[in-house]
Design a protein around this motif. Structure first.
Motif, short mmCIF file in Angstrom:
data_model
loop_
_atom_site.label_atom_id
_atom_site.label_comp_id
_atom_site.label_asym_id
_atom_site.label_seq_id
_atom_site.Cartn_x
_atom_site.Cartn_y
_atom_site.Cartn_z
N GLU A 192 -16.44 8.53 10.41
CA GLU A 192 -17.86 8.16 10.33
C GLU A 192 -18.73 9.33 9.87
O GLU A 192 -19.59 9.18 8.99
N GLU A 193 -18.49 10.52 10.42
CA GLU A 193 -19.34 11.66 10.07
C GLU A 193 -18.97 12.27 8.72
O GLU A 193 -19.67 13.18 8.24
N LEU A 194 -17.91 11.77 8.11
CA LEU A 194 -17.45 12.32 6.82
C LEU A 194 -17.69 11.34 5.67
O LEU A 194 -17.16 11.51 4.58
N ARG A 195 -18.50 10.32 5.91
CA ARG A 195 -18.72 9.27 4.92
C ARG A 195 -19.10 9.81 3.54
O ARG A 195 -18.61 9.34 2.51
N HIS A 196 -19.97 10.81 3.51
CA HIS A 196 -20.54 11.26 2.25
C HIS A 196 -19.92 12.56 1.76
O HIS A 196 -20.38 13.15 0.77
N ALA A 197 -18.87 13.00 2.44
CA ALA A 197 -18.20 14.23 2.03
C ALA A 197 -17.27 13.99 0.86
O ALA A 197 -16.62 12.94 0.77
N ARG A 198 -17.18 14.96 -0.04
CA ARG A 198 -16.25 14.88 -1.16
C ARG A 198 -14.90 15.46 -0.71
O ARG A 198 -14.83 16.31 0.19
N PRO A 199 -13.78 15.04 -1.33
CA PRO A 199 -12.46 15.52 -0.93
C PRO A 199 -12.32 17.04 -0.90
O PRO A 199 -11.61 17.57 -0.04
N THR A 256 -14.22 19.18 0.19
CA THR A 256 -14.76 19.77 1.42
C THR A 256 -13.99 19.35 2.66
O THR A 256 -14.35 19.77 3.77
N LEU A 257 -12.97 18.53 2.49
CA LEU A 257 -12.21 18.01 3.62
C LEU A 257 -10.96 18.84 3.87
O LEU A 257 -10.38 19.42 2.95
N SER A 258 -10.53 18.87 5.14
CA SER A 258 -9.25 19.50 5.48
C SER A 258 -8.10 18.58 5.06
O SER A 258 -8.32 17.40 4.73
N GLY A 259 -6.89 19.10 5.11
CA GLY A 259 -5.72 18.30 4.74
C GLY A 259 -5.58 17.07 5.62
O GLY A 259 -5.28 15.97 5.14
N GLY A 260 -5.80 17.24 6.93
CA GLY A 260 -5.68 16.11 7.84
C GLY A 260 -6.74 15.06 7.59
O GLY A 260 -6.48 13.86 7.66
N GLN A 261 -7.97 15.51 7.27
CA GLN A 261 -9.05 14.57 6.97
C GLN A 261 -8.76 13.80 5.69
O GLN A 261 -8.98 12.59 5.61
N LYS A 262 -8.24 14.48 4.70
CA LYS A 262 -7.89 13.81 3.44
C LYS A 262 -6.83 12.74 3.67
O LYS A 262 -6.90 11.65 3.11
N GLN A 263 -5.84 13.05 4.52
CA GLN A 263 -4.79 12.07 4.75
C GLN A 263 -5.31 10.87 5.53
O GLN A 263 -4.86 9.74 5.30
N ARG A 264 -6.27 11.08 6.41
CA ARG A 264 -6.87 9.95 7.12
C ARG A 264 -7.67 9.07 6.16
O ARG A 264 -7.68 7.84 6.29
N GLY A 270 0.82 -1.20 0.00
CA GLY A 270 0.00 0.00 0.00
C GLY A 270 0.86 1.25 0.00
O GLY A 270 1.94 1.27 0.58
N MET A 271 0.37 2.31 -0.67
CA MET A 271 1.11 3.56 -0.72
C MET A 271 0.24 4.72 -0.26
O MET A 271 -0.94 4.81 -0.63
N VAL A 272 0.82 5.60 0.53
CA VAL A 272 0.17 6.83 0.98
C VAL A 272 1.03 7.99 0.50
O VAL A 272 2.22 8.06 0.83
N PHE A 273 0.43 8.89 -0.30
CA PHE A 273 1.18 9.96 -0.95
C PHE A 273 1.00 11.29 -0.22
O PHE A 273 0.03 11.50 0.50
N GLN A 274 1.92 12.22 -0.51
CA GLN A 274 1.82 13.53 0.12
C GLN A 274 0.67 14.35 -0.43
O GLN A 274 0.16 15.24 0.24
N ASP A 275 0.22 14.05 -1.66
CA ASP A 275 -0.87 14.82 -2.26
C ASP A 275 -2.22 14.11 -2.12
O ASP A 275 -3.19 14.46 -2.79
N PHE A 276 -2.27 13.08 -1.26
CA PHE A 276 -3.49 12.35 -0.88
C PHE A 276 -4.01 11.41 -1.97
O PHE A 276 -4.47 10.32 -1.69
N ALA A 277 -3.97 11.83 -3.26
CA ALA A 277 -4.36 10.99 -4.39
C ALA A 277 -5.77 10.42 -4.23
O ALA A 277 -6.02 9.24 -4.49
N LEU A 278 -6.73 11.26 -3.84
CA LEU A 278 -8.12 10.84 -3.72
C LEU A 278 -8.88 11.17 -5.00
O LEU A 278 -8.54 12.13 -5.71
N PHE A 279 -9.92 10.38 -5.29
CA PHE A 279 -10.77 10.67 -6.44
C PHE A 279 -11.71 11.81 -6.08
O PHE A 279 -12.53 11.67 -5.16
N PRO A 280 -11.62 12.95 -6.78
CA PRO A 280 -12.41 14.13 -6.37
C PRO A 280 -13.91 13.95 -6.52
O PRO A 280 -14.69 14.61 -5.83
N HIS A 281 -14.35 13.05 -7.43
CA HIS A 281 -15.78 12.88 -7.67
C HIS A 281 -16.41 11.82 -6.77
O HIS A 281 -17.62 11.60 -6.83
#
Length: 338
Positions: A117-124, A126-134, A79-90
């Protein structure tokens, strides 16, 4: 267990990584540090199968990769975790974590453990940097990897968030019981989080040891300087090689690489005390206010410069004469005189 043997990586005719050897315990976190361009990220890419290796081998669980035996990235269970989070924006948090998962049970565990849990339906967006990394970490751990590679996962976050999130990531990795290699430029992060530290320079592993040993007994002057503020005080090693005599007094010592007789003693800023003294050892060259402390550079009368950190209440100005004392009780590293 991950085992790397005699690993070398080249880009064309340029050797980037030279003869790398290490193994990783079942839940061990190895921090890789070194100057920009030293090969840290290249090592991660080689382990993940993103670039070919020139020599040596990589072994993990049921696969072995060599120059003649390439293992596809998707077959490595890394598994890899990147500095730019690499999440799918959609995709939502939940959809990002579930991506390409057949069994969502493990994903649910990490959603709970990492407080998503409370961020299940949030898109990237709308998330903070720390939330994105989690989210990125939960997605990685949900696939139950045999090893996790983290490429400067906190570099895009502010200082206050880094301090708390580094421990969240460490705790999650330990709870998962998965070994990890964590690349960072932050020496404090490396020293506080890692079970071991690997210090790289020009593609060579200069030292691989516990954080405490790397800091207090650096294998070279380069390692000493890279892992913190380092001053080198001339002195003479005693016949029993347990004490160094210097202009600032005696200090317990440990010779590095068979140093003897005339040596340079590694002094960290917290190893010294200073006080104003018109007949002292030298004068203040400059001072930096750090909030809870003041950081001084002192030019000794023999032109040696040493750095000292003391309480912020201890206020001196550039040009003032001072005396210094070695106050440490633990052995200091002593290097052969240059």
């Amino acid at each position: 267990m991950l085992k790397v043997s005699n690993l070398s990586v080249s880009y064309g005719n340029t050797r980037i990584i030279r003869n790398l050897n290490f193994s990783l315990g079942e839940d061990e976190i190895l921090m890789l540090v070194g100057p920009t361009g030293c090969g840290k990220t290249t090592i991660l890419q080689a382990l993940a199968g993103l670039i070919p290796i020139s020599e040596g081998q990589i072994c993990l669980d049921n696969w072995r990769a060599t120059p003649d035996r390439f293992v596809q990235p998707e077959k490595r269970n890394v598994g890899m975790v990147f500095q730019d989070f690499a999440l799918f924006p959609h995709l939502s948090t939940e959809q990002n974590i579930y991506f390409r998962l057949k069994n969502k049970e493990l994903a649910e565990r990490w959603i709970q453990v990492l407080g998503l849990e409370e961020l299940r339906h949030a898109r990237p967006a709308t998330l903070s940097g720390g939330q994105k990394q989690r989210v990125a970490l939960a997605r990685t751990l949900a696939h139950n990897p045999a090893c996790v590679l983290l490429d400067e996962p906190l570099s895009n976050l502010d200082a206050a968030l880094k301090d708390s999130l580094r421990w969240e990531i460490r705790n999650a990795l330990k709870e998962a019981g998965v070994p990890a290699i964590w690349v960072t430029h932050d020496q404090e992060e490396a020293l506080s989080v890692g079970d071991r530290i690997g210090v790289l320079n020009n593609g060579v592993l200069c030292q691989l040891d516990t954080p405490e040993n790397c800091f207090s007994e650096p294998a070279s002057r380069f390692v000493a300087r890279f892992l913190g503020e380092a001053s080198f005080l001339p002195g003479r090693l005693s016949d029993d090689q347990k004490t160094v005599h210097t202009t600032l007094g005696e200090a317990p010592a440990i010779p590095i690489n068979d140093a003897s007789d005339q040596v340079d003693l590694l002094i960290r800023p917290d190893d010294l005390s200073l006080q104003q003294d018109s007949t002292g050892h030298g004068h203040i060259s400059w001072v930096r206010y750090e909030g809870g402390a003041r950081f001084y550079a002192v030019q000794l009368d023999d032109d040696t410069e040493v750095k000292v950190r003391v309480s912020h209440e201890h206020r001196l100005e550039p040009g003032e004469r001072v005396s210094l004392s070695i106050i440490t009780t633990h052995p200091l590293a002593a290097y052969a005189k240059r």
